[in-house]
Scaffold this motif. Structure first.
Motif, short mmCIF file in Angstrom:
data_model
loop_
_atom_site.label_atom_id
_atom_site.label_comp_id
_atom_site.label_asym_id
_atom_site.label_seq_id
_atom_site.Cartn_x
_atom_site.Cartn_y
_atom_site.Cartn_z
N PHE A 56 0.83 -1.19 0.00
CA PHE A 56 0.00 0.00 0.00
C PHE A 56 0.88 1.25 0.00
CE2 PHE A 56 0.87 0.07 4.50
CZ PHE A 56 0.72 1.40 4.88
N ASP A 57 0.30 2.33 -0.46
CA ASP A 57 1.01 3.59 -0.54
C ASP A 57 0.65 4.44 0.68
OD1 ASP A 57 2.11 6.01 -1.14
OD2 ASP A 57 1.03 6.32 -3.01
N PRO A 58 1.56 4.66 1.61
CA PRO A 58 1.22 5.42 2.82
C PRO A 58 0.81 6.86 2.54
CG PRO A 58 3.59 5.01 2.69
CD PRO A 58 2.96 4.17 1.63
N SER A 59 1.20 7.39 1.38
CA SER A 59 0.80 8.76 1.06
C SER A 59 -0.70 8.87 0.79
CB SER A 59 1.57 9.27 -0.16
OG SER A 59 1.13 8.62 -1.34
N ALA A 60 -1.38 7.72 0.66
CA ALA A 60 -2.82 7.74 0.40
C ALA A 60 -3.63 8.03 1.66
CB ALA A 60 -3.27 6.40 -0.18
N TYR A 61 -2.98 8.00 2.83
CA TYR A 61 -3.70 8.14 4.09
C TYR A 61 -3.13 9.26 4.95
CZ TYR A 61 -5.35 3.43 2.96
OH TYR A 61 -5.90 2.35 2.34
N ASN A 62 -4.02 10.02 5.56
CA ASN A 62 -3.61 10.89 6.65
C ASN A 62 -3.40 10.08 7.92
OD1 ASN A 62 -3.77 13.27 5.11
ND2 ASN A 62 -5.96 13.45 5.53
N TYR A 63 -4.14 8.98 8.01
CA TYR A 63 -3.99 8.08 9.15
C TYR A 63 -4.54 6.71 8.77
CZ TYR A 63 -4.23 6.05 13.78
OH TYR A 63 -4.05 5.22 14.85
N LEU A 64 -3.87 5.66 9.25
CA LEU A 64 -4.33 4.29 9.02
C LEU A 64 -3.77 3.39 10.10
CD1 LEU A 64 -5.63 2.02 7.30
CD2 LEU A 64 -3.46 1.86 6.05
N ARG A 65 -4.64 2.62 10.73
CA ARG A 65 -4.18 1.59 11.65
C ARG A 65 -5.26 0.53 11.82
NH1 ARG A 65 -3.65 2.00 17.93
NH2 ARG A 65 -3.41 -0.22 17.49
N GLY A 66 -4.84 -0.63 12.29
CA GLY A 66 -5.77 -1.71 12.58
C GLY A 66 -5.74 -2.05 14.05
N PHE A 67 -6.83 -2.62 14.55
CA PHE A 67 -6.88 -3.08 15.93
C PHE A 67 -8.00 -4.10 16.04
CE2 PHE A 67 -10.07 0.24 15.86
CZ PHE A 67 -11.06 -0.20 16.74
N ASN A 68 -8.06 -4.80 17.17
CA ASN A 68 -9.16 -5.72 17.42
C ASN A 68 -9.46 -5.73 18.91
OD1 ASN A 68 -7.81 -8.17 18.81
ND2 ASN A 68 -6.52 -7.83 17.00
N ILE A 69 -10.60 -6.26 19.28
CA ILE A 69 -10.98 -6.35 20.68
C ILE A 69 -11.23 -7.81 21.08
CG2 ILE A 69 -11.94 -4.02 20.68
CD1 ILE A 69 -14.74 -5.30 20.78
N GLY A 70 -10.51 -8.71 20.44
CA GLY A 70 -10.65 -10.13 20.77
C GLY A 70 -11.27 -10.88 19.60
N TRP A 71 -12.53 -11.28 19.76
CA TRP A 71 -13.24 -11.97 18.69
C TRP A 71 -13.62 -11.01 17.58
CZ3 TRP A 71 -12.96 -17.00 18.85
CH2 TRP A 71 -12.88 -17.67 20.09
N PRO A 72 -13.87 -11.52 16.38
CA PRO A 72 -14.36 -10.64 15.30
C PRO A 72 -15.66 -9.95 15.72
CG PRO A 72 -13.72 -12.78 14.41
CD PRO A 72 -13.69 -12.92 15.91
N CYS A 73 -15.82 -8.73 15.26
CA CYS A 73 -17.02 -7.95 15.54
C CYS A 73 -17.67 -7.60 14.20
CB CYS A 73 -16.69 -6.68 16.31
SG CYS A 73 -15.92 -6.99 17.91
N LEU A 74 -18.81 -8.20 13.93
CA LEU A 74 -19.44 -8.01 12.64
C LEU A 74 -20.39 -6.84 12.61
CD1 LEU A 74 -20.05 -11.74 11.65
CD2 LEU A 74 -17.99 -10.33 11.48
N SER A 75 -20.63 -6.23 13.77
CA SER A 75 -21.44 -5.02 13.83
C SER A 75 -20.95 -4.17 14.99
CB SER A 75 -22.92 -5.35 14.01
OG SER A 75 -23.72 -4.19 13.88
#
Length: 446
Positions: A56-75
Motif C-alpha cells: 500500500f502507498d502510505p501517502s494515500a492516508y492521513n492516518y491508518l491503523r488496525g486493531f481488534n478487541i478479541g473476537w471478530p465484531c461483525l457489527s
C-alpha cells in the motif's frame, strides 16, 4: 486501487504516489528498495503472479491503523462524545461499542473501546515517511451476553440479535476518565443486565435504527418479515407487539428519515425498499423494486434528505431521489463491486459522498458530484509521468479504494471527525483517514 507490486524474483518496487482520487491498502511494504513505476492492480480483474505481493502507498492516508478487541465484531457503532462536534485537529480520540462473533455463543460479549492519541498528518503526493501508528487502543468494560448458552453456527453475514437495550453510561464515563498508560491492556469483564428485553421477534434479526429526530425511538426488524416500533418512556421502552408487515422476505436493514419523526425506510431479501409512516397504520406508505437480488443495506442521506442509497447481494448499489419515487427515481447505479455489498453509508459532512463495503474485501468511497474531465486527467498524467497508470474504465465518481481487511462487514463515518472511517471485518477493525477526502484536516500533526 493504485498498488505497487513486489516480486522477490525481480527488482523490488516502492510506491512513488497515487492518482488523485484512487488509492488502496494491503499488506505492509518492505524497507527502502530500488524504485520502479507503480502498477495499478484491480481486484477481481488482475491476478498476482507467483511470488508477487501487494504494497500500500502510505501517502494515500492521513492516518491508518488496525486493531481488534478479541473476537471478530461483525457489527459496531461509534459513540458520540463531548470532545467537539467537528474536530479537525490531531490528536483524536474515538469511542465505540461492538458485539462479538465468538466460536461459541456463551463466549460473546459487548465490548466498549477507546482509541486515544490518534496522530496523523496530511500527506503529500510523495511522502517522506510511512504512515504513523501512534494511537493507543484500550479495550475496556465488556459485558457478557449469556442469553443463549447453546452453540450457534457463525454465519458470515450475521450481526447481533436485536432484542435488548443496554445502558453502558457508567462504563463509558470510566473509560473517558481513564489514563491511556494505565488502562492499556487492562481489559475488564462486567456482568451487566439489559434495561429491557423484547421477546416479540419470532426469528433472529439484523436490522435496527435509532431515530435522529426523536431521542430513544427505534425500530427493529427480523428474518420473519416483521418490524417493531420501540417508544421510549421515562425509564424504559414500550414495544408495540403489533408489527409493521409488508415485505415478503427477511427485513435486512432499517433507516429513519433524517427530518421526519414518524417516517422510516426498510429493505428486504425480496428486493424491495419500503417507506413507512407510523401514523398511517402497519402497511408501507410506498414500496418499490430496488434491485434484482436481495437488498442488504440502505442509508438515508442526512444532508440531502431526498436521497437514499441501497446495496445489493449482487454487488451493485443505487442512489434514488425519493421526490421522484412514483416515477423514475434512480439517480445512479454502480456495478463496481462483484460480491455482495455489506455496508453503505452517506458521509455526515459531504452530501454527495458515500462509502461502501463489500464481500470482495474492498471499501470504496464515492463522490457523486464528480464527472470525468479529460483535460484534468491529461494534466495529471503528465505530472505523474510513469508513477501511476490508472485503468481507463474506472468510474469518475470513485474516489478511493481501501483494502487489506478480510470479509468486510460494516463501516461508519465518524460523525464528529470529518474524513475518518472505521470499518470492521472478520480479521479486526481499521481506522482510516484517506488523504484525498477531507481538505480541512491540518497539514501537519502536532
Amino acid at each position: 486501487m493504485v498498488r505497487s507490486i513486489k516480486n522477490p524474483k525481480k527488482s523490488k518496487r516502492k510506491n512513488k504516489g497515487s492518482k488523485k482520487g484512487e488509492a488502496a491498502a494491503a499488506a505492509s511494504s518492505s524497507s527502502s528498495v530500488p524504485s520502479a513505476p507503480a502498477k495499478v492492480w484491480q481486484p477481481g480483474v488482475d491476478n498476482l503472479e507467483e511470488g508477487e505481493e501487494l504494497q500500500f502507498d502510505p501517502s494515500a492516508y492521513n492516518y491508518l491503523r488496525g486493531f481488534n478487541i478479541g473476537w471478530p465484531c461483525l457489527s459496531y457503532d461509534i459513540v458520540h462524545d463531548s470532545l467537539g462536534l467537528v474536530r479537525t485537529e490531531f490528536p483524536h480520540t474515538v469511542y465505540g461499542v461492538a458485539g462479538t462473533q465468538a466460536e461459541q455463543s456463551s463466549w460473546n460479549y459487548i465490548g466498549i473501546f477507546k482509541l486515544s492519541n490518534i496522530k496523523g498528518k496530511k500527506r503529500d503526493l510523495v511522502p517522506a515517511a510511512s504512515a504513523d501508528n501512534d494511537a493507543d487502543m484500550e479495550d475496556s468494560d465488556s459485558s457478557s451476553d449469556e442469553d443463549d448458552d447453546e452453540d450457534e453456527s457463525n454465519d458470515a453475514y450475521t450481526r447481533w440479535l436485536i432484542k435488548d437495550v443496554w445502558d453502558f453510561s457508567s462504563y463509558l464515563n470510566a473509560l473517558a476518565e481513564s489514563e491511556t498508560a494505565v488502562s492499556r491492556g487492562d481489559n475488564s469483564i462486567h456482568r451487566h443486565s439489559p434495561i429491557i428485553k423484547f421477546t416479540g421477534h419470532k426469528d433472529e434479526g439484523y436490522a435496527i435504527d435509532w431515530s435522529p429526530v426523536v431521542t430513544g425511538r427505534l425500530v427493529s426488524g427480523d428474518c420473519n418479515k416483521c418490524i417493531h416500533l420501540w417508544e421510549p418512556t421515562s425509564d424504559t421502552w414500550n414495544v408495540d407487539g403489533n408489527p409493521f408487515v409488508g415485505h415478503t422476505a427477511s427485513v435486512e436493514d432499517l433507516q429513519w428519515s433524517p427530518t421526519e419523526a414518524d417516517v422510516f425506510a426498510s429493505c428486504s431479501v425480496d428486493g424491495t425498499i419500503s417507506i413507512w409512516d407510523t401514523r398511517l397504520g402497519r402497511s408501507p406508505a410506498v414500496s418499490f423494486k430496488a434491485h434484482d437480488a436481495d437488498v442488504n443495506v440502505i442509508s438515508w442521506n442526512r444532508l440531502a434528505s431526498c436521497m437514499i442509497a441501497s446495496g445489493s447481494d449482487d454487488g451493485s448499489f443505487s442512489i434514488r431521489d425519493l421526490r421522484l419515487i412514483k416515477g423514475d427515481s434512480l439517480v445512479a447505479h454502480f456495478t463496481y463491486h462483484k460480491q455482495p455489498v455489506t455496508s453503505i453509508e452517506w458521509s455526515p459532512h459531504e452530501a454527495s459522498t458515500l462509502a461502501v463495503s463489500s464481500a470482495d474485501h474492498q471499501l470504496t468511497i464515492w463522490d457523486l458530484s464528480l464527472e470525468r474531465d479529460e483535460e484534468e486527467e491529461a494534466e495529471f498524467k503528465e505530472k505523474m509521468k510513469e508513477q501511476a497508470n490508472a485503468p481507463e474504465d474506472l468510474p469518475p465518481q470513485l474516489l478511493f479504494v481501501h483494502q487489506g481487511q478480510k470479509d468486510l462487514k460494516e463501516l461508519h463515518w465518524h460523525p464528529q471527525i470529518p474524513g475518518m472511517i472505521i470499518s470492521t471485518a472478520a480479521d479486526g477493525f481499521n481506522v482510516l483517514m484517506p488523504s484525498n477526502i477531507e481538505t480541512t484536516l491540518p497539514s501537519a500533526a502536532t
